[in-house]
Design an enzyme around this catalytic site. Structure first.
Site, short mmCIF file in Angstrom:
data_model
loop_
_atom_site.label_atom_id
_atom_site.label_comp_id
_atom_site.label_asym_id
_atom_site.label_seq_id
_atom_site.Cartn_x
_atom_site.Cartn_y
_atom_site.Cartn_z
N SER A 136 0.84 -1.19 0.00
CA SER A 136 0.00 0.00 0.00
C SER A 136 0.88 1.25 0.00
CB SER A 136 -0.93 0.01 1.22
OG SER A 136 -0.17 0.00 2.43
N TYR A 187 8.54 7.96 16.00
CA TYR A 187 8.71 8.02 14.55
C TYR A 187 9.95 8.83 14.20
CZ TYR A 187 7.38 8.32 9.62
OH TYR A 187 7.36 8.22 8.25
N THR A 202 -0.99 9.95 1.55
CA THR A 202 -1.31 8.52 1.60
C THR A 202 -2.01 8.23 2.93
OG1 THR A 202 0.74 7.82 2.69
CG2 THR A 202 0.79 7.99 0.27
N ASP A 229 6.38 -10.31 8.38
CA ASP A 229 6.33 -9.40 9.52
C ASP A 229 7.76 -8.91 9.73
OD1 ASP A 229 6.29 -8.09 11.93
OD2 ASP A 229 5.35 -9.72 13.05
N ILE A 282 3.38 12.91 2.57
CA ILE A 282 2.85 12.48 1.28
C ILE A 282 1.39 12.08 1.47
CG2 ILE A 282 3.15 10.93 -0.68
CD1 ILE A 282 5.53 12.83 -0.19
N LYS A 316 13.28 7.35 12.34
CA LYS A 316 13.72 7.87 11.05
C LYS A 316 15.08 8.58 11.16
CE LYS A 316 10.37 6.32 8.53
NZ LYS A 316 10.61 5.28 7.52
#
Length: 365
Positions: A42, A208, A243, A91, A241, A212
């Site tokens: 996805s 996050y 999404t 996974d 983005i 990153k």
């Protein structure tokens, strides 16, 4: 130790020149490559898969979502006729699951090897790290570190396995910035997927941001040491983005600003995958804007078609150099703020409506 420098040190630490994104490349250069991508069922991962399959690459998707992954493969088979696109359940937080995925990818590869590994799998969700528990609780509850597990540990597993299998790619040669991408199919390439959060903090997403930032640190370290092993390492750092990974709350917080487009992320990643001459470079993908560079080096937002202007969504952040990247960050943030100001209240209102619709379950794929 004295001043001894190994003879191969300069040769070992090699990096291709800055990328001029105005120079065209051919997506068809991916034809014949076998590409393994995690999290490709996805988002822009699925965009990668579609684009590379359309141009003749064999693609193996490793993803935890069986329903979406299987449906994507069937659609690509039907629409492109490329039958060398496969889904493997994986996974990324489970070591053995990743080992099994790599073994299956080699088995499915038309030439018995892997040319490019894309460490794309990642998640974003509400992060409770700063809100550990109720203050009335006897002791804090164990935090949910799933974001770190997927976005950091999973990437480390993928990287470790990539270094094993890329060097076992039959018929491949060590990476070389003087190679001919039009004829070089057998490659040894690791593409890491970072984020704008690799370069700048994300206030409400500490996990996050930490994960990153770790991907950026991994890139900077590997970039300097991969060449002797014949492996080229590159990085993409998408901005926000449009999404489903962008949660409704995040959309509300950035409402009024512009988001990047999937097709521009696909374009940037394809350039890095297809062009075997690119070693140790990073690209940021943001909203498409028309800019003009001032004498002091900073960009200003201008009208499309203005003399000396450039329209772009892809930027080189010089992520290998801290001094350069700090200056680039300040410049980029100022530009994004200019975009937000230009969109005004109408842009904010439209973004809020979309965020509320997504929160209510409308518009999700």
């Amino acid at each position: 130790m004295g001043s001894y420098i190994p003879e191969n040190m300069v040769k070992a630490i090699r990096q291709s020149p800055p990328i001029d994104v105005s120079i065209p490349y051919e997506a068809a250069w991916v034809k014949g490559k076998t590409i393994l991508i995690t999290g490709g069922a996805s988002g822009f991962g699925a965009g990668f898969v579609r684009h590379w399959a359309e141009h003749g690459a064999a693609v193996i998707i490793g993803d935890i979502n069986v329903e979406k992954g299987s449906a994507l493969v069937q659609t690509i088979h039907r629409e492109t006729g490329n039958q060398n696109v496969h889904f493997v359940h994986c996974d990324v937080t489970d070591w053995q699951s990743q080992v099994d995925m790599f073994k299956e990818a080699v088995r499915l590869s038309p030439h018995g090897g892997i040319d490019t590994v894309v460490a794309n799998a990642g998640i974003a969700k509400r992060d409770m790290l700063q809100q550990p528990s109720k203050l009335s609780a006897a002791e804090p509850a164990k935090p949910d570190l799933k974001i770190m597990d997927v976005n950091c540990t999973g990437v480390m597993y993928t990287t470790h396995l990539a270094y094993y299998w890329l060097r076992r790619n039959p018929g491949s040669e060590p990476c070389d910035m003087d190679s001919q991408p039009a004829t070089r199919t057998r490659d040894r390439h690791l593409l890491l997927v970072g984020s704008i959060a690799s370069l700048a903090p994300i206030a409400i997403q500490p996990q996050y941001g930490a994960a990153k930032h770790a991907v950026l640190g991994l890139f900077r370290s590997l970039r300097s040491t991969s060449h002797p092993q014949g492996i080229r390492v590159n990085l993409i750092c998408p901005y926000f983005i449009d999404t489903p990974i962008i949660t409704p709350l995040s959309r509300m917080l950035i409402a009024g600003g512009a988001m990047g487009r999937v097709e521009d992320v696909v374009d940037a990643a394809t350039r890095l995958v297809a062009d075997s001459r690119i070693l140790g470079r990073a690209l940021v993908i943001g909203p498409k804007v028309t800019v003009k560079q001032k004498e002091d080096g900073e960009w200003e937002l201008v009208n499309k078609g203005e003399e000396g202007s450039t329209e772009t969504a892809v930027w080189e952040p010089y992520a290998d150099d801290w001094l350069e990247v700090d200056a680039w960050d300040r410049n980029f943030v100022k530009l994004i703020n200019s975009v937000q100001a230009a969109r005004g209240w109408a842009g904010w209102a439209g973004d809020m409506v979309k965020a509320i619709k997504l929160a209510l379950g409308y518009g999700r794929s």
